[in-house]
Design an enzyme around this catalytic site. Structure first.
Site, PDB file in Angstrom:
ATOM      1  N   HIS A 161       1.542   1.288  14.883  1.00 17.26           N
ATOM      2  CA  HIS A 161       0.304   0.142  14.171  1.00 17.26           C
ATOM      3  C   HIS A 161      -0.123  -0.955  15.704  1.00 17.26           C
ATOM      4  CE1 HIS A 161      -1.656  -3.189  12.653  1.00 17.26           C
ATOM      5  NE2 HIS A 161      -2.230  -2.003  11.208  1.00 17.26           N
ATOM      6  N   ASP A 238       9.466  -0.522  11.208  1.00 17.68           N
ATOM      7  CA  ASP A 238       7.848  -1.590  10.170  1.00 17.68           C
ATOM      8  C   ASP A 238       7.967  -0.674   9.187  1.00 17.68           C
ATOM      9  OD1 ASP A 238       5.516  -2.152   9.686  1.00 17.68           O
ATOM     10  OD2 ASP A 238       4.203  -0.810  11.274  1.00 17.68           O
ATOM     11  N   GLN A 241       4.695   0.545   5.748  1.00 16.20           N
ATOM     12  CA  GLN A 241       3.750   1.631   5.083  1.00 16.20           C
ATOM     13  C   GLN A 241       4.602   2.658   3.434  1.00 16.20           C
ATOM     14  OE1 GLN A 241       0.842   2.161   4.610  1.00 16.20           O
ATOM     15  NE2 GLN A 241      -0.325   1.356   5.878  1.00 16.20           N
ATOM     16  N   LYS A 264       0.591  -4.887   0.573  1.00 17.38           N
ATOM     17  CA  LYS A 264       0.343  -3.488   0.796  1.00 17.38           C
ATOM     18  C   LYS A 264       2.059  -2.805  -0.435  1.00 17.38           C
ATOM     19  CE  LYS A 264       0.115  -2.304   5.495  1.00 17.38           C
ATOM     20  NZ  LYS A 264      -1.463  -3.025   5.476  1.00 17.38           N
ATOM     21  N   CYS A 402      -6.142   1.087  13.116  1.00 18.15           N
ATOM     22  CA  CYS A 402      -5.391  -0.347  13.873  1.00 18.15           C
ATOM     23  C   CYS A 402      -4.711   0.823  14.800  1.00 18.15           C
ATOM     24  CB  CYS A 402      -4.832  -1.578  13.400  1.00 18.15           C
ATOM     25  SG  CYS A 402      -6.070  -2.322  12.460  1.00 18.15           S
TER      26      CYS A 402
HETATM   27  N1  C6P Z   1      -1.728  -1.500   7.826  1.00 20.28           N
HETATM   28  C1  C6P Z   1      -3.828   0.199   7.955  1.00 20.28           C
HETATM   29  O1  C6P Z   1      -5.166   0.296   6.937  1.00 20.28           O
HETATM   30  P1  C6P Z   1      -0.298  -6.237   7.422  1.00 20.28           P
HETATM   31  O2  C6P Z   1      -1.220  -6.570   8.260  1.00 20.28           O
HETATM   32  O3  C6P Z   1       0.498  -7.807   8.671  1.00 20.28           O
HETATM   33  O4  C6P Z   1      -0.165  -6.842   5.899  1.00 20.28           O
HETATM   34  O5  C6P Z   1      -0.121  -4.739   8.171  1.00 20.28           O
HETATM   35  C2  C6P Z   1       0.413  -4.852   9.871  1.00 20.28           C
HETATM   36  C3  C6P Z   1       0.764  -2.830   9.628  1.00 20.28           C
HETATM   37  C4  C6P Z   1       2.139  -3.309  10.482  1.00 20.28           C
HETATM   38  N2  C6P Z   1       2.613  -1.833   9.804  1.00 20.28           N
HETATM   39  C5  C6P Z   1       1.276  -0.692   9.569  1.00 20.28           C
HETATM   40  C6  C6P Z   1       1.959   0.375   9.622  1.00 20.28           C
HETATM   41  C7  C6P Z   1       0.769  -0.641   8.525  1.00 20.28           C
HETATM   42  O6  C6P Z   1       0.481   0.099   8.075  1.00 20.28           O
HETATM   43  C8  C6P Z   1       0.332  -2.622   9.225  1.00 20.28           C
HETATM   44  C9  C6P Z   1      -1.189  -2.512   8.217  1.00 20.28           C
HETATM   45  C10 C6P Z   1      -3.433  -1.389   7.811  1.00 20.28           C
HETATM   46  O7  C6P Z   1      -3.370   0.301   7.891  1.00 20.28           O
HETATM   47  C11 C6P Z   1      -4.577  -2.461   7.819  1.00 20.28           C
HETATM   48  S1  C6P Z   1      -5.188  -2.268   9.695  1.00 20.28           S
END
Ligand code: C6P
Length: 446
Positions: A161, A238, A241, A264, A402
């Site tokens: 991401h 990370d 997910q 999430k 993203c």
């Molecule tokens: N992915 C998606 O629709 P934040 O925005 O900080 O809560 O998470 C960022 C992030 C980091 N790593 C991974 C693997 C992610 O999937 C995400 C966020 C969302 O896929 C919003 S872009």
């Protein structure tokens, strides 16, 4: 997670060229075992815990399949936040009065819940941040500031991401270091030999996703951490997910850093977690300066606080932490083997149904997948798919998610992505399939 090795009772995983054929086959022979998992999981009972799932949009029942972007919240989380503001609110770590002490106690209790949730060795290793993005930025800025010098390397993968790319690019540029990227294959699996090869004496940190948000690939992070540690390289995982789909155990993984976002994992927005090993966190400089992150301040010198407070400058997101604690309490009610079995059965069912649609191609057919089906429809832009599905009450995400480098790897600008949580049902998958057929019909007449 779908795994050939771990779950022989499920239909075998789908790969490369044979994907379409195998998926169609799997539609016809969805095993009775899979059927029975779908039939016996108490999904309707779980759905009643999530008030928003009973809503209608455009007069249609909501089918919420955008869980990778953000999950919905159980009533217990909503109630914990209401209760906090109704009876417990004040600032934390600052007051001697009753409410401040109560709020502090609740905030710190949430930290312990997260510690247990991740099986971290100490609550001092749990830092409250705004989310996965801020957690990675924190590590890149502070660990990177201390450890990177010109010529050094940071290793990431082709599945990341933007949150696990851009912060590393920024610190590499500042320090004259280089970003190295492990390629992925046509299924969306990381090429492990390349990961091993790219780990070198110059690598100062590896940053890898546990599960890909764009493709759903479950990466063999434990194995990758072992490979990295053999070469003395610390690893940031990370887990944004992963935490909604599996129970991450940072000590079993031996992760040096593990990050995730509360929103999430059925908790509130604006709060997330950085887990870091004590020794590493203690060695890193602070991220931001301000209240609470100090022991003493004079105009000449500041003595920083101990971890975790060293990294929590300013008034924190108190109700966020409490809400996340309530989400963890909720998740702890479940048998996670059952949840994973159900999610895998639903994913398999969905892949079988969706891939049988003419002109549809699933992007991402990794050996192990969780929670996500990304797809393209011949001749129809994903945004048009998303818009038409929306009118049917179905929420999916369309675009690059993203993860633009993933799209570039597959030579496409965007995908439509259905992402699942344990409250989704077979009937919702069927509604999705019917609506994709409608999208095709609309475009046949254009
Ligand atoms: N992915 C998606 O629709 P934040 O925005 O900080 O809560 O998470 C960022 C992030 C980091 N790593 C991974 C693997 C992610 O999937 C995400 C966020 C969302 O896929 C919003 S872009």
């Amino acid at each position: 997670m779908r795994s050939k090795n771990k779950k022989p009772h499920l239909n075998p995983p789908l790969k490369g060229e044979e994907t379409k054929e195998r998926m169609v086959l799997s539609k016809n022979i969805i095993s009775s075992y899979t059927e029975s998992i779908l039939d016996t999981f108490s999904v309707e009972k779980i759905r009643r815990d999530f008030p928003i799932l009973a809503s209608r949009v455009y007069g249609k029942p909501l089918v919420y399949l955008d869980n990778a972007a953000s999950t919905q919240k159980p009533a217990s989380v909503i109630e914990a936040i209401r209760h906090y503001y109704t009876t417990e609110h004040s600032n934390v770590h600052r007051g001697v009065h009753y409410l401040s002490e109560l709020a502090t106690q609740k905030y710190e209790a949430a930290r312990v819940k997260v510690q247990k949730f991740l099986n971290a060795g100490s609550e001092r290793e749990i830092i409250f941040v705004r989310g996965a993005t801020e957690a990675i930025n924190l590590v890149a800025a502070t660990y990177g500031k201390k450890n990177l010098k010109p010529g050094d390397e940071v290793l990431i993968t082709g599945l990341e991401h933007h949150s696990n790319i851009v912060p590393w690019q920024m610190i590499c540029e500042e320090k004259g270091a280089h970003l190295r990227v492990v390629p992925i294959d046509d299924n969306g699996d990381i090429i492990l030999d390349e990961f091993n090869r790219l780990l070198s004496g110059k690598t100062k940190i590896a940053a890898i996703s546990h599960i890909s948000n764009a493709l759903g690939t479950v990466n063999p992070v434990k194995q990758m951490i072992e490979m990295a540690h053999r070469k003395g390289v610390p690893v940031l995982v990370d887990g944004a997910q992963a935490v909604p789909h599996l129970r991450a155990d940072v000590r079993d993984l031996d992760a040096d850093f593990y990050v995730f976002s509360s929103h999430k994992v059925f908790g509130p927005t604006g709060i997330g977690i950085l887990y870091g090993k004590t020794q590493l966190l203690e060695s890193m400089p602070p991220y931001q300066g301000g209240g609470d992150m100090i022991k003493s301040v004079t105009f000449e010198k500041t003595i920083f606080n101990d971890i975790p407070y060293k990294f929590e400058a300013g008034t924190p997101h108190i109700e966020g932490a409490i809400g996340l604690g309530a989400a963890i309490d909720y998740l702890n009610l479940f048998d996670w083997n059952r949840v994973q079995e159900y999610e895998q059965a639903l994913l398999q069912f969905a892949e079988g149904e969706i891939s049988a649609i003419d002109g549809l191609k699933i992007i991402g057919t990794a050996k192990e997948k969780a929670g996500v089906i990304s797809f393209v429809l011949e001749g129809i832009h994903p945004h048009d798919i998303g818009t038409i599905l929306d009118r049917e009450g179905i929420a999916i995400r369309t675009g690059h998610h993203c993860a633009q480098p993933v799209m570039q790897r597959f030579g496409i600008p965007a995908t439509a992505r259905a992402s699942f949580a344990f409250y989704n049902t077979r009937e919702e998958v069927q509604a999705l399939v019917r609506s994709i057929q409608k999208v095709k019909e609309v475009f046949e007449h254009v």
